[in-house]
Motif scaffolding. Structure first.
Motif, PDB file in Angstrom:
ATOM      1  N   GLU A 197      37.001  43.369  47.034  1.00 51.68           N
ATOM      2  CA  GLU A 197      38.151  42.306  47.527  1.00 51.68           C
ATOM      3  C   GLU A 197      39.330  43.429  47.274  1.00 51.68           C
ATOM      4  OE1 GLU A 197      41.465  37.909  47.958  1.00 51.68           O
ATOM      5  OE2 GLU A 197      38.357  38.119  46.562  1.00 51.68           O
ATOM      6  N   THR A 198      38.892  43.228  45.451  1.00 50.27           N
ATOM      7  CA  THR A 198      39.923  44.163  45.702  1.00 50.27           C
ATOM      8  C   THR A 198      39.964  45.845  46.302  1.00 50.27           C
ATOM      9  OG1 THR A 198      39.706  43.589  43.392  1.00 50.27           O
ATOM     10  CG2 THR A 198      41.189  45.610  43.628  1.00 50.27           C
ATOM     11  N   ARG A 199      38.177  46.405  45.758  1.00 48.65           N
ATOM     12  CA  ARG A 199      38.635  47.520  46.770  1.00 48.65           C
ATOM     13  C   ARG A 199      39.615  48.029  48.826  1.00 48.65           C
ATOM     14  NH1 ARG A 199      35.621  52.361  46.776  1.00 48.65           N
ATOM     15  NH2 ARG A 199      34.705  52.919  48.453  1.00 48.65           N
ATOM     16  N   GLN A 200      39.511  46.316  49.180  1.00 52.02           N
ATOM     17  CA  GLN A 200      39.432  46.487  50.391  1.00 52.02           C
ATOM     18  C   GLN A 200      41.488  46.245  50.441  1.00 52.02           C
ATOM     19  OE1 GLN A 200      37.589  42.860  52.036  1.00 52.02           O
ATOM     20  NE2 GLN A 200      35.627  44.188  52.242  1.00 52.02           N
ATOM     21  N   ARG A 201      41.481  45.834  49.211  1.00 55.50           N
ATOM     22  CA  ARG A 201      43.296  45.276  48.904  1.00 55.50           C
ATOM     23  C   ARG A 201      43.599  46.901  48.732  1.00 55.50           C
ATOM     24  NH1 ARG A 201      44.841  40.814  45.585  1.00 55.50           N
ATOM     25  NH2 ARG A 201      47.318  41.330  46.082  1.00 55.50           N
ATOM     26  N   ARG A 202      43.083  47.425  47.927  1.00 57.15           N
ATOM     27  CA  ARG A 202      43.957  49.100  48.067  1.00 57.15           C
ATOM     28  C   ARG A 202      43.407  50.072  49.219  1.00 57.15           C
ATOM     29  NH1 ARG A 202      45.537  49.929  42.900  1.00 57.15           N
ATOM     30  NH2 ARG A 202      45.057  52.670  43.405  1.00 57.15           N
ATOM     31  N   ALA A 203      42.726  49.139  49.528  1.00 59.96           N
ATOM     32  CA  ALA A 203      42.308  51.055  51.187  1.00 59.96           C
ATOM     33  C   ALA A 203      44.144  50.423  52.066  1.00 59.96           C
ATOM     34  CB  ALA A 203      41.332  50.219  51.469  1.00 59.96           C
ATOM     35  N   LYS A 204      44.218  48.963  51.928  1.00 53.52           N
ATOM     36  CA  LYS A 204      44.930  48.655  52.801  1.00 53.52           C
ATOM     37  C   LYS A 204      46.784  49.184  52.297  1.00 53.52           C
ATOM     38  CE  LYS A 204      41.950  45.318  54.748  1.00 53.52           C
ATOM     39  NZ  LYS A 204      42.222  43.122  54.952  1.00 53.52           N
ATOM     40  N   ARG A 205      46.760  49.393  51.137  1.00 53.07           N
ATOM     41  CA  ARG A 205      47.449  49.843  50.494  1.00 53.07           C
ATOM     42  C   ARG A 205      48.305  51.091  51.040  1.00 53.07           C
ATOM     43  NH1 ARG A 205      48.644  49.086  44.034  1.00 53.07           N
ATOM     44  NH2 ARG A 205      48.752  50.921  44.429  1.00 53.07           N
ATOM     45  N   PRO A 206      49.893  51.490  51.456  1.00 51.46           N
ATOM     46  CA  PRO A 206      50.586  52.523  51.660  1.00 51.46           C
ATOM     47  C   PRO A 206      50.426  53.557  50.721  1.00 51.46           C
ATOM     48  CG  PRO A 206      51.792  50.885  51.277  1.00 51.46           C
ATOM     49  CD  PRO A 206      50.335  49.822  51.500  1.00 51.46           C
ATOM     50  N   GLY A 207      50.634  54.516  51.235  1.00 52.73           N
ATOM     51  CA  GLY A 207      50.601  56.112  50.670  1.00 52.73           C
ATOM     52  C   GLY A 207      51.809  56.013  49.700  1.00 52.73           C
ATOM     53  N   LEU A 208      51.191  56.943  48.413  1.00 55.39           N
ATOM     54  CA  LEU A 208      52.270  56.581  46.784  1.00 55.39           C
ATOM     55  C   LEU A 208      53.938  57.101  47.953  1.00 55.39           C
ATOM     56  CD1 LEU A 208      50.204  57.640  44.290  1.00 55.39           C
ATOM     57  CD2 LEU A 208      51.844  55.422  44.760  1.00 55.39           C
ATOM     58  N   ALA A 209      54.766  56.718  47.837  1.00 52.57           N
ATOM     59  CA  ALA A 209      56.414  57.188  48.072  1.00 52.57           C
ATOM     60  C   ALA A 209      56.289  57.830  46.749  1.00 52.57           C
ATOM     61  CB  ALA A 209      57.225  56.087  48.874  1.00 52.57           C
ATOM     62  N   PRO A 210      57.351  58.796  46.744  1.00 51.70           N
ATOM     63  CA  PRO A 210      58.012  59.565  45.460  1.00 51.70           C
ATOM     64  C   PRO A 210      58.862  58.533  45.110  1.00 51.70           C
ATOM     65  CG  PRO A 210      58.536  61.245  47.992  1.00 51.70           C
ATOM     66  CD  PRO A 210      57.459  59.386  49.106  1.00 51.70           C
ATOM     67  N   GLY A 211      58.968  58.429  43.651  1.00 52.52           N
ATOM     68  CA  GLY A 211      60.113  58.403  43.070  1.00 52.52           C
ATOM     69  C   GLY A 211      59.705  56.621  43.261  1.00 52.52           C
ATOM     70  N   GLY A 212      60.369  55.313  43.060  1.00 55.97           N
ATOM     71  CA  GLY A 212      59.754  54.284  42.824  1.00 55.97           C
ATOM     72  C   GLY A 212      59.190  53.865  41.199  1.00 55.97           C
TER      73      GLY A 212
ATOM     74  N   THR B 237      42.951  41.452  29.020  1.00 52.53           N
ATOM     75  CA  THR B 237      41.794  41.700  27.947  1.00 52.53           C
ATOM     76  C   THR B 237      41.401  40.005  28.063  1.00 52.53           C
ATOM     77  OG1 THR B 237      42.526  41.426  25.594  1.00 52.53           O
ATOM     78  CG2 THR B 237      44.065  39.834  26.482  1.00 52.53           C
ATOM     79  N   VAL B 238      40.270  40.141  27.114  1.00 55.55           N
ATOM     80  CA  VAL B 238      39.865  38.835  27.396  1.00 55.55           C
ATOM     81  C   VAL B 238      40.529  38.344  26.832  1.00 55.55           C
ATOM     82  CG1 VAL B 238      37.680  40.551  27.300  1.00 55.55           C
ATOM     83  CG2 VAL B 238      38.373  40.016  25.652  1.00 55.55           C
ATOM     84  N   PRO B 239      40.428  36.406  26.327  1.00 57.36           N
ATOM     85  CA  PRO B 239      40.677  35.334  25.885  1.00 57.36           C
ATOM     86  C   PRO B 239      40.369  35.839  24.671  1.00 57.36           C
ATOM     87  CG  PRO B 239      39.235  34.938  28.157  1.00 57.36           C
ATOM     88  CD  PRO B 239      38.925  35.653  28.013  1.00 57.36           C
TER      89      PRO B 239
ATOM     90  N   GLU C 189      53.165  43.425  29.802  1.00 55.33           N
ATOM     91  CA  GLU C 189      52.471  42.336  30.559  1.00 55.33           C
ATOM     92  C   GLU C 189      51.317  42.002  30.534  1.00 55.33           C
ATOM     93  OE1 GLU C 189      53.512  41.493  35.106  1.00 55.33           O
ATOM     94  OE2 GLU C 189      55.554  42.838  34.657  1.00 55.33           O
ATOM     95  N   VAL C 190      50.345  41.166  29.017  1.00 54.44           N
ATOM     96  CA  VAL C 190      49.392  40.293  29.164  1.00 54.44           C
ATOM     97  C   VAL C 190      49.209  39.769  29.343  1.00 54.44           C
ATOM     98  CG1 VAL C 190      48.595  39.591  26.854  1.00 54.44           C
ATOM     99  CG2 VAL C 190      50.314  41.695  25.822  1.00 54.44           C
ATOM    100  N   VAL C 191      47.830  40.441  30.060  1.00 54.80           N
ATOM    101  CA  VAL C 191      47.259  38.810  31.406  1.00 54.80           C
ATOM    102  C   VAL C 191      45.594  38.879  30.734  1.00 54.80           C
ATOM    103  CG1 VAL C 191      48.691  39.024  32.877  1.00 54.80           C
ATOM    104  CG2 VAL C 191      46.495  40.114  32.695  1.00 54.80           C
ATOM    105  N   THR C 192      45.343  37.259  31.012  1.00 52.85           N
ATOM    106  CA  THR C 192      43.650  36.939  30.721  1.00 52.85           C
ATOM    107  C   THR C 192      43.031  36.533  31.881  1.00 52.85           C
ATOM    108  OG1 THR C 192      44.635  34.952  29.871  1.00 52.85           O
ATOM    109  CG2 THR C 192      44.210  36.718  28.180  1.00 52.85           C
ATOM    110  N   GLY C 193      41.909  36.018  31.594  1.00 56.38           N
ATOM    111  CA  GLY C 193      41.507  36.051  33.101  1.00 56.38           C
ATOM    112  C   GLY C 193      41.055  37.396  33.635  1.00 56.38           C
ATOM    113  N   ALA C 194      39.035  36.380  34.763  1.00 55.22           N
ATOM    114  CA  ALA C 194      39.153  37.572  35.260  1.00 55.22           C
ATOM    115  C   ALA C 194      40.566  37.709  36.810  1.00 55.22           C
ATOM    116  CB  ALA C 194      37.570  37.488  36.430  1.00 55.22           C
ATOM    117  N   GLU C 195      40.800  36.455  37.291  1.00 53.82           N
ATOM    118  CA  GLU C 195      42.118  36.487  37.936  1.00 53.82           C
ATOM    119  C   GLU C 195      43.166  37.903  37.969  1.00 53.82           C
ATOM    120  OE1 GLU C 195      44.021  33.377  41.048  1.00 53.82           O
ATOM    121  OE2 GLU C 195      42.936  33.453  39.880  1.00 53.82           O
ATOM    122  N   ALA C 196      43.018  37.404  37.207  1.00 58.69           N
ATOM    123  CA  ALA C 196      44.454  38.506  36.740  1.00 58.69           C
ATOM    124  C   ALA C 196      44.274  39.723  36.706  1.00 58.69           C
ATOM    125  CB  ALA C 196      45.267  37.595  35.127  1.00 58.69           C
ATOM    126  N   LYS C 197      43.375  39.572  36.085  1.00 61.50           N
ATOM    127  CA  LYS C 197      42.939  41.430  35.231  1.00 61.50           C
ATOM    128  C   LYS C 197      43.046  41.722  37.085  1.00 61.50           C
ATOM    129  CE  LYS C 197      37.978  44.055  34.921  1.00 61.50           C
ATOM    130  NZ  LYS C 197      37.041  43.581  34.335  1.00 61.50           N
TER     131      LYS C 197
END
Length: 389
Positions: free
Chosen positions: A176-191, A233-235, A253-261
């Motif tokens: 699912e993550t791979r598919q979401r990344r495939a739909k991302r627009p290309g990197l714009a300069p700056g930002g 990170t893991v819990p 930003e420290v996040v835990t759990g598979a969904e946040a990762k």
């Protein structure tokens, strides 16, 4: 008829593999599947009551093994005795060879007819090649997750080995993550860029790598302006991670759990990560990464015995240097920061790495999901030995 399966997994990745395999066994076996052994959340969700907390086996480096040797020896004996008492149809050992292989040898001595399957080929291609033949007396079949391993095991005279594919290529969250990344627009300069910091799941590697990551993050912001840093990170490591990053000038930003990762993976532009399975996760989702590693003193001393040319799995699978690696003293903030500057922009370095990741994806893909193929091999092996399954 009930299928009794003994399974031992000593790492998060091994636990996931075990859970995937057991789930497939339940689908393919006409009857209940009972479990005994050691594992984590994944295997426990499949019905395993772990003999002890498997995080005890998440140790890193020879010095830690030596320090915990008395407890490890006791756990090896306890685990072997519990498996022998249960009299399973098959023992499946997954990764963590310092523990799992010692248990397997003890079990084979007391249950010589028991079928024993090793899931995840030991890294005999990296060092200690003699382990391949040493496995013959107590391992009947090896399930390999890397495509080059069956040939290596054959050349070294080890047990029969089958490439079953890598679990990650069938992981729903990764796909699912791979598919979401495939739909991302290309990197714009700056930002503002989003950079992942992944120091590993073991206490020692977290403690060794995070200070370097903190300095790299500070340098990146001083050279490029505001950047967003996310640290999944893991819990069990969350408290350590928060303590080690509390005084950083650039707070992640420290996040835990598979969904946040996986959310962080979907949003990332580049990453700095500890060498290991996560490098492959990043590669398969198309996130450019710099691989880092800091070993303990004894591994450093013995490094000349390591035969493999790279520690990064994408490099070994592609058979060329796709991912840059920085080990021990070479893992310097300045090097990491400059790589991230190149990888988080639309550069030749980024395009070249993404092309390499495409090759890795192609070489890891199999016709059947790894868990299904592994379960089929286990059941066929039992049938060939006269077991009614």
């Amino acid at each position: 008829m009930t299928l009794k399966v003994a399974v031992i997994a000593g790492e998060v990745s091994g636990d996931l593999l075990g859970a995937d395999l057991v789930a497939a066994l339940k689908r393919q076996h006409d009857g209940p599947v009972d479990l005994v052994g050691v594992g984590g959340e994944g295997l426990q969700a499949q019905g395993l009551k772990s003999l002890f907390d498997y995080s005890e086996l998440s140790i890193m480096g020879f010095t830690q093994v030596i320090a915990r040797l008395p407890k490890l020896v006791r756990r090896i004996s306890e685990t072997a005795s519990a498996i022998v008492k249960a009299k399973p149809d098959v023992l499946i050992i997954i990764d963590s060879p310092d523990f799992t292989h010692r248990v397997a040898k003890m079990v084979r001595a007391r249950l010589p007819e028991l079928t024993i399957v090793n899931y995840v080929c030991p890294s005999v291609w990296a060092w200690k090649e003699y382990r391949a033949t040493q496995m013959l007396p107590y391992v009947d079949h090896v399930l390999a997750v890397l495509p080059f391993e069956p040939k290596v095991m054959e050349d070294l005279g080890g047990p029969k080995t089958t490439f079953v594919g890598h679990r990650l290529t069938a992981d729903p969250a990764l796909l699912e993550t791979r598919q979401r990344r495939a739909k991302r627009p290309g990197l714009a300069p700056g930002g503002e860029r989003t950079i992942l910091l992944l120091p590993g799941s073991r206490s020692a590697e977290v403690s060794r790598l995070l200070p370097v990551y903190g300095e790299a993050a500070e340098l990146l912001v001083s050279r490029n302006g505001p950047m967003r840093f996310v640290l999944p990170t893991v819990p069990r490591q969350e408290a350590r991670v928060r303590a080690l990053t509390a005084d950083w000038k650039v707070r992640p930003e420290v996040v835990t759990g598979a969904e946040a990762k996986w959310m962080a993976f979907a949003e990332a532009d580049a990453a700095i990560a500890a060498s290991g399975t996560v490098i492959l996760e990043l590669g398969l989702t198309g996130i450019p990464v710099v691989s880092t590693y800091k070993t303990d003193w004894l591994v450093t001393f013995l490094s000349k015995r390591i035969k493999v040319w790279s520690a990064a799995l994408p490099n070994l699978i592609a058979d060329y240097a796709v991912v840059p690696e920085y080990i021990n003293e070479l893992a310097r903030p300045g090097s990491l920061a400059r790589w991230i500057e190149r990888l988080s922009q639309d550069t030749l370095e980024r395009r070249g790495m993404l092309e390499g990741f495409d090759l890795v994806w192609q070489r890891l893909r199999t016709d059947r999901p790894p868990g299904e193929r592994s379960a089929e091999i286990v059941l066929d092996l039992l049938k060939s030995r006269g077991r009614s399954v």
